[in-house]
Design an enzyme around this catalytic site. Structure first.
Site, PDB file in Angstrom:
ATOM      1  N   HIS A   1       0.821  -1.222   0.000  1.00  0.00           N
ATOM      2  CA  HIS A   1       0.000   0.000   0.000  1.00  0.00           C
ATOM      3  C   HIS A   1       0.855   1.273   0.000  1.00  0.00           C
ATOM      4  CE1 HIS A   1      -3.854  -2.129   0.869  1.00  0.00           C
ATOM      5  NE2 HIS A   1      -3.060  -2.970   1.493  1.00  0.00           N
TER       6      HIS A   1
ATOM      7  N   ASN B   1     -10.456  -2.822   2.113  1.00  0.00           N
ATOM      8  CA  ASN B   1     -10.074  -2.845   0.695  1.00  0.00           C
ATOM      9  C   ASN B   1     -11.307  -2.617  -0.166  1.00  0.00           C
ATOM     10  OD1 ASN B   1      -7.328  -3.341   1.000  1.00  0.00           O
ATOM     11  ND2 ASN B   1      -7.516  -5.553   0.766  1.00  0.00           N
TER      12      ASN B   1
ATOM     13  N   HIS C   1      -4.439   1.319  11.731  1.00  0.00           N
ATOM     14  CA  HIS C   1      -4.219   0.074  12.473  1.00  0.00           C
ATOM     15  C   HIS C   1      -5.577  -0.561  12.746  1.00  0.00           C
ATOM     16  CE1 HIS C   1      -2.987  -2.939  15.143  1.00  0.00           C
ATOM     17  NE2 HIS C   1      -2.630  -2.238  16.194  1.00  0.00           N
TER      18      HIS C   1
ATOM     19  N   TYR D   1       0.383  -3.933  12.323  1.00  0.00           N
ATOM     20  CA  TYR D   1       0.303  -2.507  11.983  1.00  0.00           C
ATOM     21  C   TYR D   1       1.115  -1.634  12.939  1.00  0.00           C
ATOM     22  CZ  TYR D   1      -2.940  -3.742   8.318  1.00  0.00           C
ATOM     23  OH  TYR D   1      -3.478  -4.284   7.184  1.00  0.00           O
TER      24      TYR D   1
HETATM   25 FE1  HDE Z   1      -2.726  -4.723   5.504  1.00  0.00          FE
HETATM   26  N1  HDE Z   1      -0.946  -3.926   6.009  1.00  0.00           N
HETATM   27  N2  HDE Z   1      -2.080  -6.531   6.109  1.00  0.00           N
HETATM   28  N3  HDE Z   1      -4.442  -5.596   4.829  1.00  0.00           N
HETATM   29  N4  HDE Z   1      -3.370  -2.973   4.827  1.00  0.00           N
HETATM   30  C1  HDE Z   1      -0.578  -2.653   5.820  1.00  0.00           C
HETATM   31  O1  HDE Z   1       0.522  -1.310   7.411  1.00  0.00           O
HETATM   32  C2  HDE Z   1      -1.014  -6.755   6.881  1.00  0.00           C
HETATM   33  C3  HDE Z   1      -4.769  -6.916   4.913  1.00  0.00           C
HETATM   34  C4  HDE Z   1      -4.612  -2.684   4.350  1.00  0.00           C
HETATM   35  O2  HDE Z   1      -3.426   3.534   3.836  1.00  0.00           O
HETATM   36  C5  HDE Z   1       0.738  -2.327   6.459  1.00  0.00           C
HETATM   37  O3  HDE Z   1       0.896   0.890   7.687  1.00  0.00           O
HETATM   38  C6  HDE Z   1      -0.942  -8.136   7.267  1.00  0.00           C
HETATM   39  C7  HDE Z   1      -6.160  -7.124   4.620  1.00  0.00           C
HETATM   40  C8  HDE Z   1      -4.670  -1.309   3.938  1.00  0.00           C
HETATM   41  O4  HDE Z   1      -1.834   3.390   5.328  1.00  0.00           O
HETATM   42  C9  HDE Z   1       1.110  -3.631   7.167  1.00  0.00           C
HETATM   43  C10 HDE Z   1      -2.011  -8.737   6.676  1.00  0.00           C
HETATM   44  C11 HDE Z   1      -6.644  -5.885   4.338  1.00  0.00           C
HETATM   45  C12 HDE Z   1      -3.407  -0.795   4.206  1.00  0.00           C
HETATM   46  C13 HDE Z   1      -0.021  -4.530   6.780  1.00  0.00           C
HETATM   47  C14 HDE Z   1      -2.723  -7.727   5.958  1.00  0.00           C
HETATM   48  C15 HDE Z   1      -5.562  -4.949   4.468  1.00  0.00           C
HETATM   49  C16 HDE Z   1      -2.616  -1.854   4.761  1.00  0.00           C
HETATM   50  C17 HDE Z   1       1.753  -1.748   5.524  1.00  0.00           C
HETATM   51  C18 HDE Z   1      -2.390 -10.202   6.720  1.00  0.00           C
HETATM   52  C19 HDE Z   1      -8.070  -5.496   3.910  1.00  0.00           C
HETATM   53  C20 HDE Z   1      -2.926   0.618   3.924  1.00  0.00           C
HETATM   54  C21 HDE Z   1       1.849  -0.276   5.869  1.00  0.00           C
HETATM   55  C22 HDE Z   1      -2.584 -10.692   8.025  1.00  0.00           C
HETATM   56  C23 HDE Z   1      -9.048  -5.767   4.917  1.00  0.00           C
HETATM   57  C24 HDE Z   1      -3.238   1.533   5.071  1.00  0.00           C
HETATM   58  C25 HDE Z   1       1.054  -0.122   7.060  1.00  0.00           C
HETATM   59  C26 HDE Z   1      -2.796   2.935   4.724  1.00  0.00           C
HETATM   60  C27 HDE Z   1      -1.295  -1.716   5.179  1.00  0.00           C
HETATM   61  C28 HDE Z   1      -0.086  -5.798   7.221  1.00  0.00           C
HETATM   62  C29 HDE Z   1      -3.871  -8.020   5.192  1.00  0.00           C
HETATM   63  C30 HDE Z   1      -5.749  -3.553   4.229  1.00  0.00           C
HETATM   64  C31 HDE Z   1       2.495  -4.191   6.838  1.00  0.00           C
HETATM   65  C32 HDE Z   1       0.141  -8.768   8.133  1.00  0.00           C
HETATM   66  C33 HDE Z   1      -6.922  -8.443   4.661  1.00  0.00           C
HETATM   67  C34 HDE Z   1      -5.856  -0.575   3.347  1.00  0.00           C
HETATM   68  O5  HDE Z   1       1.145  -3.472   8.557  1.00  0.00           O
END
Ligand code: HDE
Length: 711
Positions: A89, A162, A353, A376
């Site tokens: 992202h 999402n 988060h 997060y």
């Molecule tokens: Fe994320 N995800 N994600 N994700 N995600 C991040 O956090 C993570 C997942 C989503 O505009 C990170 O600050 C794991 C699903 C959005 O700043 C990180 C898993 C969904 C955004 C992270 C998922 C999301 C992130 C990277 C699996 C939809 C952007 C930068 C367990 C429901 C937020 C950050 C923004 C961002 C981890 C799966 C949505 C690395 C470990 C499912 C919208 O923390």
């Protein structure tokens, strides 16, 4: 947060969008926005700077001196301007706004932001793509992040969702594998922001639980025309808990007021080069012009007692609850109405988060959600340089927050108290705990009963990976199915290892739908699979109309962008008439000429041009209008660029209107007539049909004929 300056309010009130007027207002705004008007240039220590042009030197031609603390401070700060981009992202754009609750929803949750009709809560929303780096193009085939921070009066609630309702994997421990696979390949960092490469398809073809989500990403949902035209989903099942402690399961939805619609694939490829900022520019300009983005927040509610009544597990993030089984109930409306003042300070430093929740909301045991609860905070520690990221203005709650956490990198607060521990008596015990209460109490976790063995395994109830993929496929219209077949063909066609192509076709697609597998196999020159490899399970229901974008067409032309093609001698009166009708219905027009220079209309007036044809190509618009005027039509008939403009708009299924003397131009292109190719003598004769065609977004029936047009 939603307070506007007088100038911003004035801009927001602009009903019809007029480019020249808008630019004039922007000029005023920029002057007003400077936070240093009348201020001296100083160092970060507050020392006034006399010369910002020259380094301190030993003589005019002599060496620079190390003692120049002003130059060193400036360059040191510059050297550190970049912070690590988000691992996923990374590419995003954001806006401020407000959420307004439709009613008192306290039967469902004690969260205060949903507790009264008309209650307003400031929000900040960041949209993003997932795979690409910060500088990648907006229109790549990808999932879009839809992260909302509600600054509620009980603390921040982040709905980090999402634009698709399911995910690629079921357990967080697979996330690093998935992300490594989808990111550019490790040896050469190619390709950027694309899933069309071996490592992605290797992983997903070996991971059947990804089948449903990969199908979504091969669909038009992965190519949004505008952030305003995307649905949003919380993905996981959450809990909402009311004041009596009654917990219900919910899925969160954002329903776009503008309808949901997408670009066509060829268009996305071209926009990626011609305007890589397409989606963020669209949001920025619309908000500046007072044309705001709106969504309704909805929930699907499942009573605790009904947890096991579905043929899938509510905790499995690769499953939806079909809206035909559990309808979406609308809770309130969000309006994005203010652009950030500074991209870095707000959009880049925003730290979302999934663990930021408020009383009345709680988690479930979805193993993907549980893993996210760790990830997060961990990622912000590095990206934002320590544990004080909550003090950055964009991340601070608007309600007070006091505790005994102290110090660390970048601490902003200067604590005055003498006690930094609890219990204490020297500060009279403050800050103190608040017991849970019906309203305004401290956070209390839902006391879910948990018992089990300590094991690493996947519940059997997570075992069906295909039936909801089949449901999605069954729910697509004819054109959407063709786009999906085209997407698999394009992506797998870029996979170098044939055994990966074969595995995806035989072991994944054949289990979703044999016809889908057969068509993709044929396109790739592979043998068609004869049968699925796992026993088919029939989805319930077998088809869900809510999943097809065709059922989310806006039905009106509000906010749509129309190119008006002009040249010297154009019929100015027709332009005025057309623009007036567009303005009535909230659509926008840009005058596109052979060059950025003004043109002369048939009645001798000078007409300013917004952009030249190559500056704003047809891919940046939803429809094209060619007014009459004999000289203009004759000039366009000789212009390859003008003809290409129309042919490209036709290829991308956009409505095209030609009037009067321009009609032979259309005839010369030999296009097959359809409901979106409109000609007439005046605007009144065509506008109704034009609005109807554009209200359906694209002329889908044209697709077969459009294939004959070169890309
Ligand atoms: Fe994320 N995800 N994600 N994700 N995600 C991040 O956090 C993570 C997942 C989503 O505009 C990170 O600050 C794991 C699903 C959005 O700043 C990180 C898993 C969904 C955004 C992270 C998922 C999301 C992130 C990277 C699996 C939809 C952007 C930068 C367990 C429901 C937020 C950050 C923004 C961002 C981890 C799966 C949505 C690395 C470990 C499912 C919208 O923390």
């Amino acid at each position: 947060m939603t307070d506007k300056t007088p100038q911003q309010s004035e801009l927001a009130g602009t009903d019809t969008v007029d480019r020249a007027n808008h630019n004039a207002k922007l000029d005023q705004l920029e002057a007003f926005r400077s936070d240093a008007t009348g201020e001296a240039l100083r160092t970060n220590q507050g020392v006034k700077i006399a010369d910002n042009q020259n380094t301190l030197k030993a003589g005019g031609r002599g060496p620079s001196l190390l003692e120049d603390f002003i130059m060193r401070e400036k360059i040191t700060h510059f050297d550190h301007e970049r912070i690590p981009e988000r691992i996923v992202h990374a590419r995003g754009a954001a806006a401020h706004g407000v959420f307004v609750s439709y009613a008192d929803h306290s039967w469902l949750t004690k969260a205060s932001f949903l507790a009264a009709e008309g209650k307003e809560t400031p929000v900040f929303v960041r949209f993003s793509t997932v795979q690409g780096s910060r500088g990648s193009a907006d229109t790549v085939r990808d999932v879009r992040g839809f992260a909302t921070k509600f600054y509620t009066d009980e603390g921040n609630f982040d709905l980090v969702g999402n634009n698709m309702p399911v995910f690629f994997i079921q357990d967080a421990i697979k996330f690093p594998d998935f992300v490594h696979a989808v990111k550019p390949e490790p040896h050469n960092e190619i390709p950027q922001a694309q899933s069309a490469h071996d490592t992605f398809w290797d992983f997903v073809s070996l991971t059947p639980e990804s089948a449903h989500m990969v199908l979504w990403t091969m669909s038009d949902r992965a190519l949004p025309r505008s952030y305003r035209a995307m649905e949003g989903f919380g993905v996981h099942t959450f809990r909402l808990i009311n004041a009596e402690g009654v917990s219900r399961f919910v899925k969160f939805h954002w329903k776009p007021v503008a309808g949901a619609f997408s670009l066509v694939w060829d268009e996305t490829l071209k926009i990626a080069g011609k305007d890589p900022d397409f989606n963020r520019r669209d949001m920025w300009e619309s908000i500046e012009m007072g044309d705001y983005f709106e969504w309704e927040l909805g929930v699907q509610v499942v009573e605790e007692a009904d947890e096991h009544k579905f043929d899938f597990d509510l905790l499995d993030p690769t499953k939806i609850i079909p809206e035909e089984l559990v309808p979406v109930q609308k809770l309130g409306k969000m309006t994005l109405n203010r652009n950030p003042d500074n991209f870095f300070a707000e959009t880049e430093q925003a730290a979302f988060h999934i663990g930021h929740i408020v009383p009345g909301i709680d988690f479930t045991n979805d193993p993907l959600l549980q893993g996210r609860l760790f990830s997060y905070t961990d990622t912000q520690l590095l990206r934002l340089g320590g544990p004080n990221f909550h003090e950055i203005p964009i991340n601070r709650p608007l309600c007070p927050f006091h505790n005994n956490q102290r110090d660390a990198f970048h601490r902003q607060t200067i604590h005055k108290g003498r006690a930094n521990y609890e219990p204490n008596s020297i500060d009279n015990g403050w800050p103190k705990e608040t017991p849970p209460a019906a309203q305004g109490g401290g956070f209390e976790s839902y006391p879910e009963r948990v018992e089990g063995h300590k094991i690493r395994n996947r519940s059997e109830s997570f075992g069906d990976h295909f039936s909801q993929a089949t449901l999605f496929w069954n729910s697509m219209s004819g054109p959407e199915k063709e786009h999906i077949i085209g997407a698999y063909t394009f992506e797998l066609g870029k996979v170098e290892r044939v055994f990966i192509r074969e595995r995806q076709v035989n072991e994944i697609l054949a289990n979703i739908d044999l016809e889908l597998a057969r068509r993709v196999a044929e396109n790739l020159g592979l043998p068609a699979p004869a049968a699925p490899t796992v026993a088919a399970k029939v989805p319930t229901p077998q088809s869900s109309p809510a999943l097809s974008l065709m059922n989310h067409a806006p039905g009106n032309i509000k906010s749509r962008k129309i190119a008006i093609l002009v040249a010297n001698g154009v019929d100015g009166a027709a332009i005025d008439a057309f623009k007036a009708k567009l303005a009535e219905q909230g659509a926008l027009a840009k005058i596109i000429g052979p060059s950025p220079a003004p043109v002369k209309t048939a009645d001798g007036k000078m007409l300013p041009v917004d952009a030249a044809m190559d500056g704003m190509p047809s891919v940046m618009f939803d429809a094209v209008f060619v007014p009459g005027g004999a000289d203009a039509a004759a000039a366009m008939a000789k212009s390859g660029e003008a003809k290409h403009y129309l042919l490209e708009a036709y290829k991308h299924l956009k409505p095209i209107v030609v009037l009067g003397a321009a009609r032979p131009l259309l005839a010369s292109l030999n296009l097959t007539a359809d409901s979106g190719l409109l000609e007439g003598d005046d605007v009144d004769a065509v506008f109704g049909n034009f609005a109807q065609a554009l209200g359906q977004h694209r002329v889908w029936a044209r697709e077969a004929a459009a294939e004959a047009i070169p890309a």
